[in-house]
Design a protein around this motif. Structure first.
Motif, short mmCIF file in Angstrom:
data_model
loop_
_atom_site.label_atom_id
_atom_site.label_comp_id
_atom_site.label_asym_id
_atom_site.label_seq_id
_atom_site.Cartn_x
_atom_site.Cartn_y
_atom_site.Cartn_z
N UNK A 433 8.22 -4.76 3.22
CA UNK A 433 8.25 -3.82 2.10
C UNK A 433 6.95 -3.03 2.02
N UNK A 434 5.80 -3.71 2.23
CA UNK A 434 4.51 -3.02 2.21
C UNK A 434 4.41 -2.02 3.35
N UNK A 435 4.93 -2.39 4.52
CA UNK A 435 4.93 -1.45 5.65
C UNK A 435 5.78 -0.23 5.35
N UNK A 436 6.95 -0.46 4.70
CA UNK A 436 7.82 0.66 4.36
C UNK A 436 7.14 1.59 3.36
N UNK A 437 6.47 1.01 2.36
CA UNK A 437 5.77 1.84 1.38
C UNK A 437 4.65 2.62 2.02
N UNK A 438 3.92 1.98 2.93
CA UNK A 438 2.82 2.67 3.61
C UNK A 438 3.35 3.82 4.46
N UNK A 439 4.49 3.59 5.13
CA UNK A 439 5.08 4.64 5.95
C UNK A 439 5.58 5.79 5.08
N UNK A 444 4.90 11.23 3.09
CA UNK A 444 4.73 12.13 1.95
C UNK A 444 3.42 12.91 2.07
N UNK A 445 2.37 12.24 2.52
CA UNK A 445 1.08 12.91 2.71
C UNK A 445 1.19 13.97 3.79
N UNK A 446 1.90 13.64 4.88
CA UNK A 446 2.07 14.61 5.96
C UNK A 446 2.87 15.82 5.49
#
Length: 460
Positions: A433-439, A444-446
């Protein structure tokens, strides 16, 4: 030609440990045979044939003397369990609280710890409900005058009054009288106070903890002999129907643990990963649960869980902390065992259980389960702590512990499999879940960056 024993050769204790489960099974079978052929079994089981008078006379003498002595073995085993349990709770809880947890992994660690505690508490609630709808009664022997109907706490205020009186009891008196709630609270307080002690003092407490662990393991190593005597005495007194109570309690225990593994845990994971949780659940049961079933120790299964996390390429800052923590606080199987067997004793003594008492029992069982980590059969050892909530005599609580040890071959293995697989399950779920949020944050930043660039340099 003789060969010197190499340093890598397994010790006698380790070889005996690997044979523990077969030894307990043999003890149960031999005890059942001895109890079945004991003369106190209903009449009719006699030899008929040539010389039947002489043979039956010899068998009667042999049976009567042997059955009595085997009962003493079970009684000594119960007394050993009762003697070591209060000191074990004090020292282990004090040692555990003495060392503050390291802060690594940030939000991921906090989330996993919350999931551990939620699963453990829900396991207690499920055990209360299962014991209500499928109550168990134990045919405990040697209960004497104590085995009468007792008046339990009738309201939440009665429960709280009893808790306060037990908590404020003199610690020395609590140790001597087996007041496990008082022992637990004093252990928590002393452990927190010792956080500022010198390294030498903390080392002494840690050595005491290790010594208590070795001592309780030594007592548990005597389980095959103790179980042999207890089963023989039980079968000879109440008949072969005694096995029905074992099967009923095991069915309630294992049913609760399977429900936690296949229903409660997947629902919790579903809220974390937002997709079908069962492939992940079955993967964790296969990778961690099967191994833990045979090791019967969450602590011993830590390397297995760490290896799975490494193979899945999870965040080391999270799983290197969450897996060891889970071996100590993820105890849904242990809280189920403590609650079911405690309520079995309550139903046996015909004690009325109010909703407030059941609620407090879940909390007490959860706290008690946290003290069961790292010890094979530790959850059974701590049942007297929960029994004390209902004023059950320590002698009867000791008989319940011995009963739990009798079914421990299946119960403890299943409990450990649930605990260890839950550690891995929640760790993998939160890491993914943390990896998904980071991705998502990265995408979103990109996307925002591309929009900014397009605005700054509009197409000509």
């Amino acid at each position: 030609m003789s060969h010197a024993l190499s340093p890598s050769s397994p010790s006698l204790l380790s070889r005996l440990s690997r044979q523990f489960i077969p030894q307990v099974i043999v003890g149960i079978l031999l005890g059942a045979l001895l109890g079945y052929f004991d003369p106190r079994v209903p009449a009719g089981y006699v030899y008929q044939g040539v010389g039947e008078g002489i043979i039956n006379g010899i068998l009667d003498i042999f049976r009567s003397s042997t059955a009595a002595h085997m009962g003493y073995l079970g009684g000594m085993y119960i007394k050993a369990l009762q003697a070591i349990a209060p000191l074990m709770v004090l020292v282990l809880v004090m040692s555990s609280m003495m060392h503050p947890r390291q802060k690594q992994g940030g939000r991921g660690i906090r989330t996993i710890v919350i999931l551990y505690l939620c699963s453990t508490v829900l396991g207690g609630v499920l055990a209360v409900l299962a014991s209500h709808f499928f109550p168990s009664e134990l045919k405990l022997q040697q209960m004497g005058d104590a085995a009468v109907s007792l008046q339990g706490p009738s309201s939440l205020s009665d429960v709280l009054d009893g808790l306060v009186s037990k908590i404020l009891e003199n610690p020395a008196k609590a140790l001597v009288e087996g007041n496990f709630i008082g022992v637990l609270v004093w252990g928590l307080g002393l452990g927190l106070a010792l956080r500022s002690a010198s390294e030498t003092t903390q080392k002494v407490v840690q050595d005491l903890s290790n010594a208590c662990t070795r001592l309780i393991r030594l007592v548990i190593r005597c389980s095959p002999i103790g179980v042999f005597g207890l089963v023989a005495n039980n079968i000879s007194t109440v008949g072969i129907s005694a096995f029905a109570q074992y099967l009923h309690v095991l069915a309630v225990l294992i049913g609760c643990m399977v429900f936690i593994a296949l229903v409660i845990n997947p629902i919790i994971v579903l809220f974390i990963i937002r997709r079908n949780p069962w492939p992940l659940v079955f993967m964790c049961l296969k990778e961690s649960g099967i191994t833990a079933f045979f090791t019967r120790s969450s602590a011993a299964n830590i390397p297995v869980n760490l290896a799975v996390c490494e193979r899945l390429k999870l965040d080391k800052n999270i799983y290197q902390m969450s897996i060891p923590i889970g071996a100590n606080i993820s105890m849904s199987g242990a809280v189920t065992t403590i609650t079911v067997l405690t309520l079995a004793a309550v139903h046996t003594l015909h004690i009325d259980v109010s909703m407030g008492s059941a609620l407090v029992l879940c909390i007490i069982a959860t706290i008690a389960a946290l003290g069961a980590s790292g010890i094979a059969g530790g959850s059974v050892i701590l049942i007297p702590m929960a029994c004390s909530l209902f004023g059950i005599d320590p002698q009867i609580a000791g008989l319940v512990v011995a009963f739990g040890m009798t079914i421990g071959v299946v119960q403890d293995s299943t409990e450990t499999a649930l605990n260890s697989s839950t550690d891995l399950l929640f760790t993998v779920a939160v890491c993914q879940a943390e990896e998904r949020k980071a991705l998502q944050a990265q995408n979103q930043y990109a996307g925002n960056t591309r929009e900014t660039v397009s605005v700054s340099h509009p197409a000509e």
